[in-house]
Design an enzyme around this catalytic site. Sequence first.
Site, PDB file in Angstrom:
ATOM      1  N   ASP A  92       1.903 -11.235  -4.768  1.00  0.00           N
ATOM      2  CA  ASP A  92       3.343 -11.033  -4.700  1.00  0.00           C
ATOM      3  C   ASP A  92       3.874 -11.972  -3.622  1.00  0.00           C
ATOM      4  O   ASP A  92       3.177 -12.285  -2.660  1.00  0.00           O
ATOM      5  CB  ASP A  92       3.637  -9.561  -4.364  1.00  0.00           C
ATOM      6  CG  ASP A  92       5.108  -9.241  -4.607  1.00  0.00           C
ATOM      7  OD1 ASP A  92       5.846 -10.131  -5.092  1.00  0.00           O
ATOM      8  OD2 ASP A  92       5.518  -8.113  -4.306  1.00  0.00           O
ATOM      9  N   ASP A 146      11.973 -14.149  -4.527  1.00  0.00           N
ATOM     10  CA  ASP A 146      13.231 -13.646  -5.101  1.00  0.00           C
ATOM     11  C   ASP A 146      14.015 -12.855  -4.071  1.00  0.00           C
ATOM     12  O   ASP A 146      13.508 -12.511  -3.013  1.00  0.00           O
ATOM     13  CB  ASP A 146      12.948 -12.798  -6.349  1.00  0.00           C
ATOM     14  CG  ASP A 146      12.054 -11.596  -6.050  1.00  0.00           C
ATOM     15  OD1 ASP A 146      11.371 -11.598  -5.011  1.00  0.00           O
ATOM     16  OD2 ASP A 146      12.039 -10.661  -6.865  1.00  0.00           O
ATOM     17  N   GLN A 195      15.646 -10.022 -12.258  1.00  0.00           N
ATOM     18  CA  GLN A 195      16.353  -9.088 -11.382  1.00  0.00           C
ATOM     19  C   GLN A 195      17.647  -8.657 -12.058  1.00  0.00           C
ATOM     20  O   GLN A 195      17.851  -8.937 -13.235  1.00  0.00           O
ATOM     21  CB  GLN A 195      16.622  -9.761 -10.022  1.00  0.00           C
ATOM     22  CG  GLN A 195      15.362  -9.982  -9.190  1.00  0.00           C
ATOM     23  CD  GLN A 195      14.817  -8.680  -8.582  1.00  0.00           C
ATOM     24  OE1 GLN A 195      15.380  -7.600  -8.769  1.00  0.00           O
ATOM     25  NE2 GLN A 195      13.712  -8.784  -7.861  1.00  0.00           N
ATOM     26  N   GLY A 223      12.670  -5.193  -8.882  1.00  0.00           N
ATOM     27  CA  GLY A 223      13.828  -4.402  -8.480  1.00  0.00           C
ATOM     28  C   GLY A 223      13.959  -3.075  -9.198  1.00  0.00           C
ATOM     29  O   GLY A 223      15.061  -2.541  -9.321  1.00  0.00           O
ATOM     30  N   ASP A 273       1.553  -2.417 -11.092  1.00  0.00           N
ATOM     31  CA  ASP A 273       0.844  -2.304  -9.815  1.00  0.00           C
ATOM     32  C   ASP A 273       1.603  -1.322  -8.965  1.00  0.00           C
ATOM     33  O   ASP A 273       2.797  -1.111  -9.165  1.00  0.00           O
ATOM     34  CB  ASP A 273       0.824  -3.639  -9.062  1.00  0.00           C
ATOM     35  CG  ASP A 273       2.141  -3.877  -8.336  1.00  0.00           C
ATOM     36  OD1 ASP A 273       3.131  -4.196  -9.025  1.00  0.00           O
ATOM     37  OD2 ASP A 273       2.213  -3.688  -7.113  1.00  0.00           O
ATOM     38  N   CYS A 311     -12.315  13.539 -15.567  1.00  0.00           N
ATOM     39  CA  CYS A 311     -12.424  12.235 -14.900  1.00  0.00           C
ATOM     40  C   CYS A 311     -13.895  11.876 -14.696  1.00  0.00           C
ATOM     41  O   CYS A 311     -14.702  12.714 -14.291  1.00  0.00           O
ATOM     42  CB  CYS A 311     -11.702  12.275 -13.558  1.00  0.00           C
ATOM     43  SG  CYS A 311     -11.752  10.693 -12.687  1.00  0.00           S
ATOM     44  N   CYS A 313     -14.875   9.376 -12.606  1.00  0.00           N
ATOM     45  CA  CYS A 313     -15.022   8.548 -11.402  1.00  0.00           C
ATOM     46  C   CYS A 313     -16.175   9.100 -10.551  1.00  0.00           C
ATOM     47  O   CYS A 313     -16.633  10.222 -10.759  1.00  0.00           O
ATOM     48  CB  CYS A 313     -13.717   8.505 -10.598  1.00  0.00           C
ATOM     49  SG  CYS A 313     -13.460   9.878  -9.464  1.00  0.00           S
ATOM     50  N   CYS A 316     -15.398  12.484  -8.834  1.00  0.00           N
ATOM     51  CA  CYS A 316     -15.374  13.669  -9.717  1.00  0.00           C
ATOM     52  C   CYS A 316     -16.758  13.994 -10.283  1.00  0.00           C
ATOM     53  O   CYS A 316     -17.054  15.141 -10.581  1.00  0.00           O
ATOM     54  CB  CYS A 316     -14.369  13.463 -10.841  1.00  0.00           C
ATOM     55  SG  CYS A 316     -12.660  13.505 -10.248  1.00  0.00           S
ATOM     56  N   HIS A 342     -10.601   8.000  -6.691  1.00  0.00           N
ATOM     57  CA  HIS A 342     -10.219   8.799  -7.859  1.00  0.00           C
ATOM     58  C   HIS A 342      -8.853   8.372  -8.393  1.00  0.00           C
ATOM     59  O   HIS A 342      -8.681   8.185  -9.604  1.00  0.00           O
ATOM     60  CB  HIS A 342     -10.200  10.289  -7.505  1.00  0.00           C
ATOM     61  CG  HIS A 342      -9.466  11.109  -8.515  1.00  0.00           C
ATOM     62  ND1 HIS A 342     -10.042  11.498  -9.709  1.00  0.00           N
ATOM     63  CD2 HIS A 342      -8.192  11.557  -8.549  1.00  0.00           C
ATOM     64  CE1 HIS A 342      -9.143  12.165 -10.420  1.00  0.00           C
ATOM     65  NE2 HIS A 342      -8.025  12.218  -9.749  1.00  0.00           N
TER      66      HIS A 342
HETATM   67 ZN   LIG Z   1     -12.015  11.307 -10.492  1.00  0.00          ZN
END
Ligand SMILES: [Zn+2]
Length: 382
Positions: A92, A146, A195, A223, A273, A311, A313, A316, A342
């Site tokens: 960015d 910008d 924008q 924006g 993002d 989940c 991950c 988890c 997670h």
């Molecule tokens: Zn998880």
Amino acid sequence: MSGFSFTIESEDGAARAGVFTTPHGRVDTPAFMAVGTLATVKALDPDDLRAMGAQMILGNAYHLHLRPGDEVVREMGGLHAFMGWDGPILTDSGGFQVFSLEGLRTVSEDGVEFRSHIDGSLRAFTPESVMRIERNLGADVIMQFDHVIPGQSDEPTARDASERSLRWLARCAAEVARWDASASSQEQALFPIVQGGIHESLRRAAARSIRDSGDWVGYGIGGLSVGEAKPDMYRILEVVDGDLPRDRPRYLMGVGFPEDLVEGVGRGVDLFDCVAPTRMGRNGAAFTRDGRLNIKRAEFRLDKRPLDEACDCSACRRFSRAYIRHLFTADEILGLRLLSLHNVHFLVRLMRDARGAIRDGTIDAWSKDWLTRYLSRPVTSE
Ligand SMILES: [Zn+2]
């Protein structure tokens, strides 16, 4: 731009499942990109990101310019080598950060003068200098500099900023073209940013003007999620969807709550993002299919279940809510790490599931079911 391409594999309404190819590899879209502002996705290392299937991550030009300095990053071989991530990276431009420094900045047509939030030193960003910073960082995708304004700005303010952003885009593109003419040029794709605040006519004008001004590899939509109401954001996405070329990826900047991702996919967005998953994770908040929970609450003291039973991950798969709550209560850093892991995994997987639904032609029903379940329980106080 031979190193970049975008192939749409399936479309379902406005939603698309595609493959965005960059010099550092492919990104299956729609995709959530984890934010590594300071060349680190907070509390996670690149192996964690690879294990969860993350394909593209972000860095931030403003922050990396101040610390450690973009020239340090360049000397260290660029952002990929510096942070040990060999996949695609997007930087960015820092517009959002610079314009957030209320009282610390002066805006002119040339650029922005501001004081560093770290040591108060006086700095200046121009479209050209920001391009040089992003070149030093060496990400695959670089965002234009910008003029960012608050979400509910009136029409004259939004028009002024949007039109300035268009003029700055031309200067960014001219700077990049200068490098492309030189033999040492590395491959980077400059994304323009649409924008215009919450004003449809401004958004439409900006999208058309950008579209007609160059053969862009992809488009940023900036924006949004900066204080405006959610219905306004969704309405603007629909307007922009109609005016951007459908054969290029669209990146909705800084928007990363699960419900916003699902709504964005249905309106033709490919890339997202947000710092939310790691920032919230450090505050004890976890995304689950049944809404957000705060692991610090007493109700989880003896809860043997994982954060989210569906989940997969590594938090988890191994740990209970009771254990993670204990880590937070005792201020153990593993707690921050597990929740960050997670939450990022949750969004990466959410976009992978959405991609599957688009390919199956069931994105409408999938989104409706997903949102109904996610929003069915009020968010617990955090
Ligand atoms: Zn998880």
